[in-house]
Design a protein around this motif. Structure first.
Motif, PDB file in Angstrom:
ATOM      1  N   PRO A 135       1.049  -1.093   0.130  1.00 15.84           N
ATOM      2  CA  PRO A 135      -0.204   0.207   0.137  1.00 15.84           C
ATOM      3  C   PRO A 135       0.802   1.349  -0.244  1.00 15.84           C
TER       4      PRO A 135
ATOM      5  N   VAL B 233       0.560   5.687   0.475  1.00 12.56           N
ATOM      6  CA  VAL B 233      -0.599   6.591   1.314  1.00 12.56           C
ATOM      7  C   VAL B 233       0.416   7.892   0.312  1.00 12.56           C
TER       8      VAL B 233
ATOM      9  N   GLN C 286       0.232  11.582   0.299  1.00 10.41           N
ATOM     10  CA  GLN C 286      -0.207  12.683   0.836  1.00 10.41           C
ATOM     11  C   GLN C 286       0.306  14.198   0.380  1.00 10.41           C
TER      12      GLN C 286
ATOM     13  N   VAL D 176      -3.971  14.407   3.436  1.00  8.51           N
ATOM     14  CA  VAL D 176      -3.837  12.708   3.091  1.00  8.51           C
ATOM     15  C   VAL D 176      -4.918  12.675   2.130  1.00  8.51           C
TER      16      VAL D 176
ATOM     17  N   LEU E 210      -4.948   6.345  -0.946  1.00  5.69           N
ATOM     18  CA  LEU E 210      -4.958   5.444  -0.622  1.00  5.69           C
ATOM     19  C   LEU E 210      -4.331   4.223  -1.914  1.00  5.69           C
TER      20      LEU E 210
ATOM     21  N   LEU F  72       3.950   2.311   1.832  1.00  2.06           N
ATOM     22  CA  LEU F  72       5.201   3.638   1.323  1.00  2.06           C
ATOM     23  C   LEU F  72       4.832   4.782   1.809  1.00  2.06           C
ATOM     24  N   LEU F  73       5.442   5.764   1.852  1.00  2.00           N
ATOM     25  CA  LEU F  73       4.171   7.438   1.959  1.00  2.00           C
ATOM     26  C   LEU F  73       5.315   7.934   0.856  1.00  2.00           C
TER      27      LEU F  73
END
Lengths: 133, 133
Positions: free
Chosen positions: B21, B23, B25, B32, B35, B87-88
């Protein structure tokens, strides 16, 4: 019912393991703290108690965030995405969210073609989980 | 190598479908947005091109965000979590992230025990996906 869990549960599409990913964000700063997983019961307990609960996939049990570390998450607001397959939790994080002792879990970033550490622990895992000797 | 994808791929633990997954931002406001999921190739294409790519689970294909809607995401920074399973993505979102025409996908919130809509579409799906008649 009064806590909204019936409405949330009926809006959610759980995966084949009965889980949805939940993103925890510090409500006032916008910092993304972590991602973990919730099952129906974690959603219910979170809305009922106002303290964030997840489903631990590694321990295969309900996990009240902070139960061993003391680093609890108070729920400020729970949001559901368009497809009902992800939750966003606005929380107030006590202390640190990451089990490594860092404020959030996303402490490695690609910079100049390298994966580098961009945050240091603010407490040690020993302090979090009690190496009381 | 130069774009960091080799380092990132070796740090990631993909699930049984070869996905993690991610996310997204908004890099400056902290909002946010959404996703979605990435496979190895989505990670590589994102780091190589600087435009965010996901793996569409519904269409079962690589998905360059914005390819049909024009609502592209420029990558500002990619971060990996402590366990290497999330992951972001810090991004600059052009327009709206949600296919419903809302700025982000998390437009339903529990308030006073009800699941209520807290954001309206800013463009119509027709404008996004072209009902050109």
């Amino acid at each position: 019912m009064g806590d909204g869990s019936a409405a949330v549960l009926s809006a959610l599409r759980f995966d084949e393991y009965g889980l949805v990913p939940a993103v925890a964000q510090q409500h006032d700063t916008g910092e993304v703290l972590m991602l973990a997983w919730m099952n129906r019961r974690a959603v219910e307990e979170t809305l009922h108690t106002g303290r964030v609960h997840y489903w631990s996939r590694s321990r295969n049990k309900l996990w009240r965030k902070g139960e061993s570390s003391g680093q609890v998450q108070r729920l400020v607001e729970l949001r559901v995405d368009c497809d009902g397959d992800t939750l966003l939790l606005l929380v107030d994080q006590h202390g640190v969210a990451c089990h490594t002792g860092r404020r959030n879990c996303f402490f490695r970033a690609v910079r100049e073609g390298q994966l580098v550490e961009i945050a240091k622990p603010v407490v040690t895992p020993g302090e979090l989980y009690g190496e009381k000797g």
